[in-house]
Design a protein around this motif. Structure first.
Motif, PDB file in Angstrom:
ATOM      1  N   SER A 113      39.924  43.632  49.680  1.00 21.15           N
ATOM      2  CA  SER A 113      40.842  44.005  50.757  1.00 21.15           C
ATOM      3  C   SER A 113      41.690  42.814  51.182  1.00 21.15           C
ATOM      4  CB  SER A 113      40.063  44.543  51.964  1.00 21.15           C
ATOM      5  OG  SER A 113      39.345  45.713  51.619  1.00 21.15           O
ATOM      6  N   ALA A 114      41.052  41.647  51.305  1.00 20.97           N
ATOM      7  CA  ALA A 114      41.777  40.456  51.737  1.00 20.97           C
ATOM      8  C   ALA A 114      42.842  40.051  50.730  1.00 20.97           C
ATOM      9  CB  ALA A 114      40.793  39.306  51.962  1.00 20.97           C
ATOM     10  N   LYS A 115      42.504  40.074  49.454  1.00 19.02           N
ATOM     11  CA  LYS A 115      43.462  39.689  48.422  1.00 19.02           C
ATOM     12  C   LYS A 115      44.589  40.707  48.283  1.00 19.02           C
ATOM     13  CE  LYS A 115      42.065  35.758  46.665  1.00 19.02           C
ATOM     14  NZ  LYS A 115      42.958  34.569  46.554  1.00 19.02           N
ATOM     15  N   THR A 116      44.296  41.965  48.581  1.00 21.71           N
ATOM     16  CA  THR A 116      45.349  42.985  48.537  1.00 21.71           C
ATOM     17  C   THR A 116      46.350  42.778  49.671  1.00 21.71           C
ATOM     18  OG1 THR A 116      43.834  44.588  47.549  1.00 21.71           O
ATOM     19  CG2 THR A 116      45.812  45.461  48.596  1.00 21.71           C
ATOM     20  N   LEU A 117      45.852  42.479  50.851  1.00 26.66           N
ATOM     21  CA  LEU A 117      46.713  42.298  52.019  1.00 26.66           C
ATOM     22  C   LEU A 117      47.415  40.949  52.020  1.00 26.66           C
ATOM     23  CD1 LEU A 117      44.330  43.806  54.725  1.00 26.66           C
ATOM     24  CD2 LEU A 117      46.342  44.893  53.722  1.00 26.66           C
ATOM     25  N   ASN A 118      46.766  39.933  51.446  1.00 20.98           N
ATOM     26  CA  ASN A 118      47.360  38.600  51.400  1.00 20.98           C
ATOM     27  C   ASN A 118      46.941  37.912  50.100  1.00 20.98           C
ATOM     28  OD1 ASN A 118      48.369  36.055  51.765  1.00 20.98           O
ATOM     29  ND2 ASN A 118      47.280  35.635  53.673  1.00 20.98           N
ATOM     30  N   PRO A 119      47.709  38.076  49.041  1.00 26.02           N
ATOM     31  CA  PRO A 119      47.331  37.496  47.741  1.00 26.02           C
ATOM     32  C   PRO A 119      47.215  35.977  47.761  1.00 26.02           C
ATOM     33  CG  PRO A 119      49.075  39.146  47.487  1.00 26.02           C
ATOM     34  CD  PRO A 119      48.940  38.889  48.951  1.00 26.02           C
ATOM     35  N   GLU A 120      47.858  35.318  48.737  1.00 21.40           N
ATOM     36  CA  GLU A 120      47.848  33.857  48.781  1.00 21.40           C
ATOM     37  C   GLU A 120      46.639  33.289  49.503  1.00 21.40           C
ATOM     38  OE1 GLU A 120      50.066  32.175  47.128  1.00 21.40           O
ATOM     39  OE2 GLU A 120      51.057  34.040  46.529  1.00 21.40           O
ATOM     40  N   ILE A 121      45.869  34.113  50.154  1.00 17.94           N
ATOM     41  CA  ILE A 121      44.748  33.609  50.945  1.00 17.94           C
ATOM     42  C   ILE A 121      43.638  33.087  50.037  1.00 17.94           C
ATOM     43  CG2 ILE A 121      43.430  35.768  51.113  1.00 17.94           C
ATOM     44  CD1 ILE A 121      42.947  35.049  54.078  1.00 17.94           C
ATOM     45  N   ARG A 122      42.958  32.060  50.493  1.00 20.50           N
ATOM     46  CA  ARG A 122      41.821  31.507  49.743  1.00 20.50           C
ATOM     47  C   ARG A 122      40.574  32.268  50.173  1.00 20.50           C
ATOM     48  NH1 ARG A 122      40.204  27.178  46.816  1.00 20.50           N
ATOM     49  NH2 ARG A 122      38.149  26.288  47.232  1.00 20.50           N
ATOM     50  N   ALA A 123      39.858  32.833  49.217  1.00 15.61           N
ATOM     51  CA  ALA A 123      38.693  33.662  49.501  1.00 15.61           C
ATOM     52  C   ALA A 123      37.421  32.976  49.005  1.00 15.61           C
ATOM     53  CB  ALA A 123      38.833  35.033  48.856  1.00 15.61           C
ATOM     54  N   ILE A 124      36.476  32.794  49.911  1.00 13.63           N
ATOM     55  CA  ILE A 124      35.173  32.216  49.579  1.00 13.63           C
ATOM     56  C   ILE A 124      34.121  33.263  49.914  1.00 13.63           C
ATOM     57  CG2 ILE A 124      33.554  30.338  50.038  1.00 13.63           C
ATOM     58  CD1 ILE A 124      35.961  28.674  50.943  1.00 13.63           C
ATOM     59  N   ALA A 125      33.239  33.548  48.973  1.00 14.99           N
ATOM     60  CA  ALA A 125      32.278  34.633  49.158  1.00 14.99           C
ATOM     61  C   ALA A 125      30.856  34.161  48.933  1.00 14.99           C
ATOM     62  CB  ALA A 125      32.599  35.790  48.216  1.00 14.99           C
ATOM     63  N   ARG A 126      29.938  34.845  49.592  1.00 19.03           N
ATOM     64  CA  ARG A 126      28.506  34.607  49.423  1.00 19.03           C
ATOM     65  C   ARG A 126      27.960  35.610  48.414  1.00 19.03           C
ATOM     66  NH1 ARG A 126      24.071  37.263  51.090  1.00 19.03           N
ATOM     67  NH2 ARG A 126      22.177  36.107  51.619  1.00 19.03           N
ATOM     68  N   ALA A 127      27.080  35.158  47.527  1.00 17.05           N
ATOM     69  CA  ALA A 127      26.467  36.042  46.533  1.00 17.05           C
ATOM     70  C   ALA A 127      24.965  35.780  46.481  1.00 17.05           C
ATOM     71  CB  ALA A 127      27.091  35.824  45.158  1.00 17.05           C
ATOM     72  N   SER A 128      24.228  36.817  46.126  1.00 21.11           N
ATOM     73  CA  SER A 128      22.769  36.686  46.093  1.00 21.11           C
ATOM     74  C   SER A 128      22.242  36.294  44.719  1.00 21.11           C
ATOM     75  CB  SER A 128      22.122  37.999  46.538  1.00 21.11           C
ATOM     76  OG  SER A 128      22.508  39.062  45.668  1.00 21.11           O
ATOM     77  N   ASN A 129      23.035  36.532  43.663  1.00 15.97           N
ATOM     78  CA  ASN A 129      22.578  36.192  42.315  1.00 15.97           C
ATOM     79  C   ASN A 129      23.788  35.906  41.423  1.00 15.97           C
ATOM     80  OD1 ASN A 129      23.530  38.838  41.302  1.00 15.97           O
ATOM     81  ND2 ASN A 129      21.769  39.631  42.452  1.00 15.97           N
ATOM     82  N   GLU A 130      23.498  35.512  40.185  1.00 14.18           N
ATOM     83  CA  GLU A 130      24.565  35.119  39.262  1.00 14.18           C
ATOM     84  C   GLU A 130      25.447  36.301  38.873  1.00 14.18           C
ATOM     85  OE1 GLU A 130      23.058  33.054  35.928  1.00 14.18           O
ATOM     86  OE2 GLU A 130      22.247  31.366  37.077  1.00 14.18           O
ATOM     87  N   GLU A 131      24.855  37.469  38.717  1.00 10.25           N
ATOM     88  CA  GLU A 131      25.651  38.650  38.369  1.00 10.25           C
ATOM     89  C   GLU A 131      26.662  38.964  39.463  1.00 10.25           C
ATOM     90  OE1 GLU A 131      25.070  43.387  37.190  1.00 10.25           O
ATOM     91  OE2 GLU A 131      23.335  42.115  37.614  1.00 10.25           O
ATOM     92  N   ALA A 132      26.208  38.884  40.707  1.00 12.89           N
ATOM     93  CA  ALA A 132      27.123  39.128  41.829  1.00 12.89           C
ATOM     94  C   ALA A 132      28.207  38.058  41.881  1.00 12.89           C
ATOM     95  CB  ALA A 132      26.337  39.163  43.137  1.00 12.89           C
ATOM     96  N   MET A 133      27.873  36.837  41.532  1.00 14.68           N
ATOM     97  CA  MET A 133      28.867  35.757  41.513  1.00 14.68           C
ATOM     98  C   MET A 133      29.989  36.074  40.532  1.00 14.68           C
ATOM     99  SD  MET A 133      26.346  32.419  41.739  1.00 14.68           S
ATOM    100  CE  MET A 133      27.680  31.233  41.744  1.00 14.68           C
ATOM    101  N   GLN A 134      29.616  36.567  39.349  1.00 17.75           N
ATOM    102  CA  GLN A 134      30.621  36.908  38.340  1.00 17.75           C
ATOM    103  C   GLN A 134      31.514  38.051  38.806  1.00 17.75           C
ATOM    104  OE1 GLN A 134      28.423  37.704  34.756  1.00 17.75           O
ATOM    105  NE2 GLN A 134      27.633  35.622  34.561  1.00 17.75           N
ATOM    106  N   LYS A 135      30.922  39.055  39.434  1.00 17.67           N
ATOM    107  CA  LYS A 135      31.709  40.202  39.906  1.00 17.67           C
ATOM    108  C   LYS A 135      32.661  39.791  41.027  1.00 17.67           C
ATOM    109  CE  LYS A 135      28.361  43.759  38.615  1.00 17.67           C
ATOM    110  NZ  LYS A 135      27.460  44.836  39.094  1.00 17.67           N
ATOM    111  N   LEU A 136      32.200  38.925  41.916  1.00 16.83           N
ATOM    112  CA  LEU A 136      33.052  38.470  43.013  1.00 16.83           C
ATOM    113  C   LEU A 136      34.219  37.640  42.490  1.00 16.83           C
ATOM    114  CD1 LEU A 136      30.275  37.672  45.613  1.00 16.83           C
ATOM    115  CD2 LEU A 136      32.246  39.149  46.036  1.00 16.83           C
TER     116      LEU A 136
END
Length: 366
Positions: free
Chosen positions: A213-236
């Motif tokens: 949602s954030a990247k759709t509304l503002n493609p220039e924004i820097r997005a940092i996300a929390r993940a619980s495992n390596e698979e989730a990291m790849q998807k994010l």
């Protein structure tokens, strides 16, 4: 980018607050209607019963309802006096009813909540180049604590739990209740004007939706996300996250580093986090600077400011760790530098100024 919706914040307000606002508006309209109705009734009554002019009838009605007691505008007949008595009784009853409702609204905090919501709405609309923290759990609290320790960073917290919002506000953080994965929530906190969003929600799916949602509304924004495992990291990362952090993986690496190199980690901790740091590591982008094409030795940045350039990241992403004096500064480079607040301010002054989102955020004097 004109993504901001004027009604986005109003739609985001908690249901109970919307109900309070609607109830207060209805009550206010009802009270005003009662007063207007009494004035119209009194004016028509004196006009029909006594045959007075419209102004005299209105004047008599107003001073009667206001209980000023100036006296009769013109001599009253018996029917006029009876009508005046009825008008006084109706006026006193109506005004008492309005005063009771107003007092109850103040005692219950309804009016305070409404004005508090409006002040918060104005604050959200004034945010610019700010950070958005989604989730006020254990990770989100630590992020906000670090931002608050910097002292010069504007940020806002989003969480769907009322308890979390109340706790954030008690700690002095600007916060808003809502689902961070929804566009209207992100629009309400100025996603189109923000510099960075931190998705620290407990669910990987929620963080992924938030980043999308954030990247759709503002493609220039820097997005940092929390993940619980390596698979989730790849998807994010595939979902658009610029950086993905796993507390478990990072925590494990950190514990191993502390066990193997405790003094190094103490030093790193001392310059990365904490409120009483002596040294800071900051980054500064070189853009249209007079130092473009000049080697570090000729630039004499350390001689002029005392700042140590630890690394240089090229525009193509290549990282040069421990650059020597012959390393050339190119346009678009990011200088990763270490120094005291005063030294970093000196570096900020001699290099060309940048846009706000790229400028170095120096700590306050302590």
């Amino acid at each position: 980018m004109a993504f901001q919706s004027p009604n986005s914040y109003q739609q985001l307000q908690p249901k109970f607050l919307q109900q309070q606002l609607l109830q207060y508006q209805r009550t206010l309209i009802t009270n005003i209607s009662l007063l207007i109705g009494l004035v119209v009734t009194g004016t028509l009554g004196y006009r029909l019963i006594e045959g007075w002019s419209w102004f005299d009838a209105l004047y008599m009605t107003v001073i009667t309802l206001a209980t000023i007691g100036y006296g009769e505008t013109n001599p009253l007949h018996m029917q006029g006096r009876i009508f005046t008595v009825i008008l006084i009784v109706m006026g006193v009853a109506t005004i008492s009813y309005i005063a009771t409702q107003f007092t109850a609204a103040i005692a219950n905090g309804h009016i305070y909540n409404i004005f508090q919501a409006r002040r918060q709405r104005k604050f959200m609309q004034s945010l610019h180049d700010h950070y958005i923290i989604c989730g006020f759990g254990r990770t989100g609290k630590q992020v906000t604590a670090e931002f608050a320790a910097e002292g010069s960073i504007s940020f806002v917290v989003i969480d769907s739990a009322p308890e979390a919002i109340e706790q954030a506000e008690q700690m002095g953080y600007p916060a808003i209740q809502g689902d961070a994965a929804l566009d209207q929530t992100l629009l309400a906190v100025g996603i189109d004007r923000a510099t960075c969003i931190v998705a620290a929600l407990p669910s990987d799916a929620e963080n992924l939706y938030t980043v999308l949602s954030a990247k759709t509304l503002n493609p220039e924004i820097r997005a940092i996300a929390r993940a619980s495992n390596e698979e989730a990291m790849q998807k994010l990362r595939r979902g658009g996250a610029d950086e993905v952090i796993s507390p478990y993986i990072t925590g494990g690496k950190r514990m191993a580093a502390v066990a193997l190199r405790p003094q190094v980690m103490d030093f790193v901790d001392g310059i990365i986090a904490g409120e009483n740091r002596s040294f800071y590591i900051e980054e500064y982008r070189i853009d249209d600077s007079s130092y473009v094409g000049v080697s570090l030795k000729k630039a004499s940045l350390r001689a002029q400011t005392g700042v140590l350039v630890l690394a240089i990241r090229r525009a193509d992403g290549h990282l040069i760790a421990g650059p020597d004096g012959n390393t050339e500064i190119l346009e678009g480079d990011v200088l990763i530098s270490m120094g005291t607040p005063e030294q970093l301010r000196s570096l900020n002054q001699i290099l060309s100024p940048l846009d706000k989102k790229d400028q170095i955020r120096l700590p306050r004097n302590r």
